[in-house]
Design an enzyme around this catalytic site. Structure first.
Site, short mmCIF file in Angstrom:
data_model
loop_
_atom_site.label_atom_id
_atom_site.label_comp_id
_atom_site.label_asym_id
_atom_site.label_seq_id
_atom_site.Cartn_x
_atom_site.Cartn_y
_atom_site.Cartn_z
N HIS A 112 9.65 6.83 -2.17
CA HIS A 112 9.61 5.87 -1.07
C HIS A 112 10.65 6.16 -0.01
O HIS A 112 10.71 5.48 1.01
CB HIS A 112 9.78 4.45 -1.61
N ARG A 166 -3.62 -6.79 15.14
CA ARG A 166 -2.35 -6.29 14.57
C ARG A 166 -1.27 -6.10 15.64
O ARG A 166 -0.45 -5.17 15.55
CB ARG A 166 -2.57 -4.98 13.80
N GLU A 167 -1.27 -6.98 16.63
CA GLU A 167 -0.29 -6.85 17.72
C GLU A 167 1.15 -6.86 17.18
O GLU A 167 2.02 -6.14 17.69
CB GLU A 167 -0.45 -8.00 18.73
N GLU A 227 6.43 4.69 -12.64
CA GLU A 227 7.54 4.73 -11.70
C GLU A 227 8.79 4.24 -12.42
O GLU A 227 8.84 3.11 -12.88
CB GLU A 227 7.22 3.81 -10.52
N CYS A 229 2.37 2.03 -10.91
CA CYS A 229 3.65 2.05 -10.20
C CYS A 229 4.26 0.65 -10.09
O CYS A 229 3.59 -0.34 -10.32
CB CYS A 229 3.51 2.69 -8.82
N ILE A 274 1.49 13.12 -8.61
CA ILE A 274 0.66 11.93 -8.84
C ILE A 274 -0.67 11.99 -8.07
O ILE A 274 -1.55 11.19 -8.31
CB ILE A 274 1.47 10.65 -8.51
N GLY A 275 -0.81 12.93 -7.14
CA GLY A 275 -2.14 13.06 -6.53
C GLY A 275 -2.17 13.40 -5.06
O GLY A 275 -2.73 14.41 -4.66
N TRP A 326 -7.76 -5.06 -5.25
CA TRP A 326 -7.40 -4.81 -3.86
C TRP A 326 -8.60 -4.99 -2.93
O TRP A 326 -8.66 -4.40 -1.86
CB TRP A 326 -6.76 -3.42 -3.72
#
Length: 772
Positions: A695, A15-16, A666, A644, A432-433, A562
Site C-alpha cells: 500500500h 464524483r466532483e 496480508e 487481505c 498475488i496477481g 461487493w
C-alpha cells in the site's frame, strides 16, 4: 407528520468531491476551490431533500474524508503525532493520509458495509475539547439560507468510543465517557443557541453484542445530554436492537429511529407501545443500502397500524444514511431499460419516502399515480423472465450431491501430487496477481471500450503487456508466475461484465473511503457463465514460460459482497449460483493446462453478520460456496486463495474448512502478528504470509523481509511456507515493484542458503506437462 433522511451521498453526482480532493492533494487546486466544490455539493443535496418535500434537510452528514474523522477533529481527539499541525485542513488530511513523518490513522470497515472509517486513537491522556470553529457550524449557517427546517446529524458518544482503539496498555476507553459527554453537551448547547430544534444522534452500536457495562453507560450519558434543551432523535441502523431494546427504549430522548429493513417491523410495533407522551418513532423502511425500488403498497401496510397508534408521532425515513447508494438514476443510459425500472438511487429514495408520508397523511388517493406506477414496476420485476434461468435453478439441485464441495483426496495426498507435477523449491515465491496498471494500459482499455481501438489491436496491446510481465518475473527469478491482469479494470467488474445476471451502471459510484469510490455491479437475475472468461489470457501467458502460470479468479463471496445483490431471494442462493459459474471456469483453466489457480476471497470476513449468534449460518454457506467453486478439478491442481486486511483469529476453523492448498494473507503491517493465530490453531495447509506492504511505494530492505520470514518460521515449518507480497501490485509503479520483488527473492534465497536448501534444477519444465 415528518419525513427525513439520515444522510446523503457526499461525493457529488459525478464524483466532483473525488476530483476536487485529488487536485487539491496534488497541489493543482487551492483550498478555496475545494471548499467551493464541497459547498456546491451540500447545497445540491439539501435542495434535493427540500424539493422532494421532506420535512427536514439533514446537516452534518458531509465530510471531506470521513464522518468519524470529522468527530475526532470536532472534539479534539488528535493523535500526538499530528498535534503540531496548526492548519485544521492540513491536520485533517494528515490524519487521514499520513505525512512523511507520521503514519496515517488506521482505517477499517464501518459495521458490515463497504465504507471505511478512520479509527480514533484514545489513551489515558486523551482530552476532549469542542472546536467552536468547526466546519459544522458554518454548514448550519449555509443551510439556513434555504429557509427550511434543519435537523443536525452527529455520531453518538458511545458509538464513537466503541469504534475507537485503545492505544495504551491497561486503559479502558469507556473511562473517557464522562469527559466526552461533557464535550457533546457543549456541542448541543451551541446547536440550541443556533436555533436547532432536532439533533439526530447516531448510535448504531446498539445493534451489536454489547458488554453490560457499555449498555449501562447509555442511561447516564443520555440523561446528561438531554439537559441541553435540544430534541434528540436516537438513531439506530444496520440491524435490530434485540437484547438492547430496553436500553434504547428507556433513554431520555425525544424519539427513536429503527431500521426495519435489517431489523424487524415487530420492534417498531414494540416501540409504538413503549413510547409515551410526545416521543416520536422514526421508521427506516426505505432501504438505504440497496438499490431496489421500495414496494410502497407493502410498506404502507406495515406503517398504517403504527400511524393509527401514533398519528404524527410517526416519522418516515430510510433505514440508514443514503451514502451507501449512488446519487441518482437521472444520468443512466446504459442500464437495461427493464432493470433500470426496478431501481432507486438516493434521489429516487427521497421521492419514495415523501410518497409514503403523503399516503399516510392524506390517503392513498393523494399519491394514486405513484402507487399504481410503483405496483406495476414491482410486478414487472416479479414476473420478468430475465430474473430466473431454469438451467441455473436445475443445477442448484447438485448442492445436495454428496462430495460436490470436496476435493477427491485430503491435503497431504494432493500436495505430493502437486509437487511431482510442479517441482517447486522450498519457500516458493509468487505474487498475488496484478502488476502495475500503467497509464498506457488504462488508455488502451478505455479506447477499446469506447470503440476507438479495434479488438485485434486491443488484444495485441494486452498480450505485449503480459509478455513484459512474464519476462520481468522470469528475470527476477520468481517461481510461480502470474499474467499481471492488464485486461482487468477491477477484480469484481471484470467477471461481472462476463456473467449473466449482472449489469453495470455508468455513474453508480459510492464512496469506499476518502476520494476512493467504487461502482458496484448490480445482480438482478440468476447468475451463469456463457463462455470462458480468463482461459485465453492465462494460456497465452503460460505459452511464454516453462514456469507454472497461476490462473486468477475472484471468489463467489467477494463477487456477492461487493455488489448490489438482488433482494428477492436469499443471498446464500445467489452465492451458490456464482460458485457454480466460477467452478466451470476453474475446470476449463485446469483442462487448458493451468495447474495453479488462485481464487481471491478478500471479502469473506466482512460478510460476517453483526451478531455472533448469526455467524455460523453465514460461514457454513460462505465456505461451502468457495469449496463448490474449487472442487471440480483433479488433485494435481493446486488451489490458492488470497485474503487481505482481515482479523482471522476468530474464524480460523472455517478458513481451514475452505481447504485451499495455499492461502496467502496480508501480514506485514501487523509484523506477522496475524500468523500467530494460524500457528496456535495449527492451520493444516500451506500458507504465504505477505512479506511486504504494497500500500506504500516504499521498498523494504532485504533484512526487513528476512526478519519477517524468520518470525514466520517460528510459527510454521519451512515446507509449509510460501513467500509473496501482501496484496496485488496494480496501484504501484514499475521501479518500486521490481526493486521490492528483487529484495523478496534475495531474502528467500538467503533463507534457503541458511537452511541449506537446494533450488530445483532449472532445466526441467515446471509445468510438468510430461506428467500428463
Amino acid at each position: 407528520m415528518h419525513s427525513h433522511i439520515l444522510g446523503f451521498p457526499r461525493i457529488g453526482a459525478m464524483r466532483e468531491l473525488k476530483f476536487a480532493l485529488e487536485a487539491f492533494w496534488a497541489g493543482k487546486q487551492s483550498a478555496e476551490h475545494l471548499a467551493q466544490v464541497a459547498q456546491n455539493i451540500r447545497l445540491s443535496n439539501w435542495q434535493a431533500q427540500q424539493q422532494a418535500g421532506l420535512s427536514f434537510i439533514t446537516v452534518g452528514d458531509f465530510a471531506y474524508y470521513d464522518q468519524m474523522l470529522n468527530h475526532s477533529q470536532l472534539f479534539g481527539a488528535i493523535p500526538e503525532r499530528f498535534a503540531n499541525i496548526s492548519d485544521p485542513l492540513a491536520q485533517y488530511f494528515a490524519m487521514a493520509r499520513g505525512t512523511d513523518d507520521a503514519h496515517a490513522m488506521e482505517m477499517t470497515k464501518w459495521f458490515d458495509t463497504n465504507y471505511h472509517y478512520l479509527v480514533p486513537e484514545l489513551d489515558a491522556h486523551t482530552q476532549f475539547n469542542l472546536d467552536t470553529h468547526a466546519p459544522l457550524f458554518a454548514q448550519i449557517d449555509e443551510a439556513k439560507a434555504l429557509n427550511h427546517p434543519i435537523k443536525v446529524a452527529i455520531i453518538g458518544p458511545l458509538t464513537y468510543l466503541w469504534l475507537s482503539k485503545e492505544k495504551s496498555a491497561g486503559f479502558n476507553r469507556l473511562s473517557l465517557l464522562d469527559d466526552l459527554v461533557y464535550a457533546y453537551s457543549q456541542l448541543l448547547v451551541k446547536l440550541k443557541a443556533k436555533g436547532i430544534d432536532w439533533v439526530q444522534i447516531d448510535e448504531p452500536a446498539l445493534v451489536l453484542d454489547l458488554p453490560s457495562e457499555w449498555k449501562q453507560a447509555y442511561q447516564g450519558a443520555y440523561f446528561t445530554l438531554n439537559q441541553s434543551g435540544v430534541k434528540l432523535l436516537l438513531t439506530t441502523y444496520f440491524g435490530g436492537l434485540e437484547d438492547n431494546f430496553r436500553t434504547a427504549a428507556e433513554l431520555a430522548v425525544a424519539g427513536v429511529h429503527v431500521d426495519v429493513t435489517r431489523g424487524s417491523i415487530k420492534e417498531a410495533v414494540q416501540f409504538a407501545d413503549w413510547l409515551t407522551g410526545s416521543k416520536v418513532l422514526s421508521v427506516g423502511i426505505v432501504d438505504g443500502r440497496n438499490v431496489w425500488i421500495n414496494d410502497l403498497t407493502a410498506s404502507l401496510a406495515q406503517l398504517r397500524p403504527l400511524h393509527e397508534k401514533l398519528g404524527n408521532r410517526l416519522w418516515v425515513s430510510a433505514s440508514c444514511s443514503l451514502q451507501h447508494v449512488p446519487v441518482s438514476l437521472a444520468s443512466e443510459t446504459a442500464l437495461p431499460k427493464e432493470v433500470a425500472n426496478w431501481l432507486a438511487f438516493a434521489k429516487e429514495k427521497l421521492i419514495e419516502i415523501r410518497s409514503l408520508q403523503v399516503a399516510l397523511e392524506s390517503g392513498d388517493e393523494a399519491v394514486s399515480h405513484s402507487l399504481s406506477e410503483n405496483a406495476a414496476r414491482i410486478d414487472s420485476r416479479r414476473l420478468s423472465p430475465h430474473t430466473t434461468n431454469p438451467v441455473v435453478r436445475e443445477r442448484l439441485k447438485q448442492l445436495n450431491v454428496p462430495g460436490i464441495d470436496a476435493r477427491h483426496s485430503h491435503f497431504e495426498t494432493r500436495k505430493r501430487l502437486q509437487q511431482e507435477r510442479f517441482h517447486l523449491p522450498l519457500l516458493p515465491t509468487t505474487t498475488i496477481g496484478s502488476f502495475p496498471q500503467t497509464p498506457e494500459i488504462r488508455a488502451a482499455r478505455a479506447a477499446f471500450k469506447q470503440g476507438k481501438l479495434s479488438a485485434a489491436d486491443y488484444e495485441a496491446a494486452m498480450k505485449a503487456e503480459i509478455a513484459l510481465v512474464v519476462r520481468e518475473q522470469e528475470s527476477l527469478g520468481i517461481d510461480v508466475l502470474v499474467h499481471g491482469e492488464p485486461e482487468r479494470n477491477d477484480m469484481v467488474e471484470y467477471f461481472g461484465e462476463q456473467l449473466e445476471g449482472y449489469c453495470f451502471s455508468q455513474f453508480g459510484w459510492v464512496q469506499s473511503y476518502g476520494s476512493r469510490c467504487v461502482k458496484p455491479p448490480i445482480i438482478f437475475g440468476d447468475v451463469s457463465r456463457a463462455k470462458p472468461m480468463t482461459v485465453a489470457w492465462s494460456v497465452y501467458a503460460q505459452s511464454l514460460t516453462k514456469k507454472p502460470m497461476k490462473g486468477m479468479l475472484t471468489g463467489p463471496v467477494t463477487m456477492l459482497q461487493w455488489a448490489f445483490v438482488r433482494d428477492d431471494q436469499p443471498r446464500e442462493l445467489t452465492a451458490m449460483q456464482i460458485a457454480f459459474a466460477l467452478r466451470d471456469e476453474v475446470i476449463d483453466l485446469a483442462n487448458a493446462g493451468i495447474g495453479i489457480i488462485q481464487i481471491d476471497e478478500p471479502a469473506i470476513r466482512e460478510g460476517l453478520p453483526l451478531r455472533k449468534k448469526d455467524w455460523q449460518a453465514y460461514l457454513t454457506w460462505a465456505t461451502k460456496a468457495f469449496r463448490i467453486n474449487a472442487s471440480g478439478v483433479e488433485d494435481w491442481v493446486q488451489i490458492h486463495t488470497h485474503m487481505c486486511y482481515s482479523e482471522f483469529n476468530d474464524i480460523l476453523p472455517e478458513i481451514a474448512s475452505m481447504d485451499a492448498d495455499v492461502i496467502t494473507i496480508e501480514t506485514s503491517r501487523s509484523d506477522m502478528e496475524l500468523l500467530r493465530g494460524f500457528g496456535e490453531f495449527a492451520y493444516p495447509n500451506d500458507i504465504g504470509p505477505g512479506v511486504y506492504d504494497i500500500h506504500s511505494p516504499r521498498v523494504p530492505p532485504v533484512t526487513e523481509m528476512l526478519n519477517l520470514l524468520e518470525k514466520a518460521l517460528t510459527v510454521f515449518p519451512i515446507d509449509k511456507l510460501w513467500v509473496n507480497p501482501d496484496c496485488g501490485l496494480k496501484t504501484r509503479k514499475w521501479p518500486e515493484t521490481k526493486a521490492a520483488l528483487a529484495n523478496m527473492v534475495l531474502a528467500t534465497q538467503q533463507l534457503r542458503e541458511k537452511y541449506a536448501i537446494d533450488s530445483p534444477d532449472d532445466s526441467t519444465s515446471c509445468c510438468g506437462h510430461q506428467h500428463h
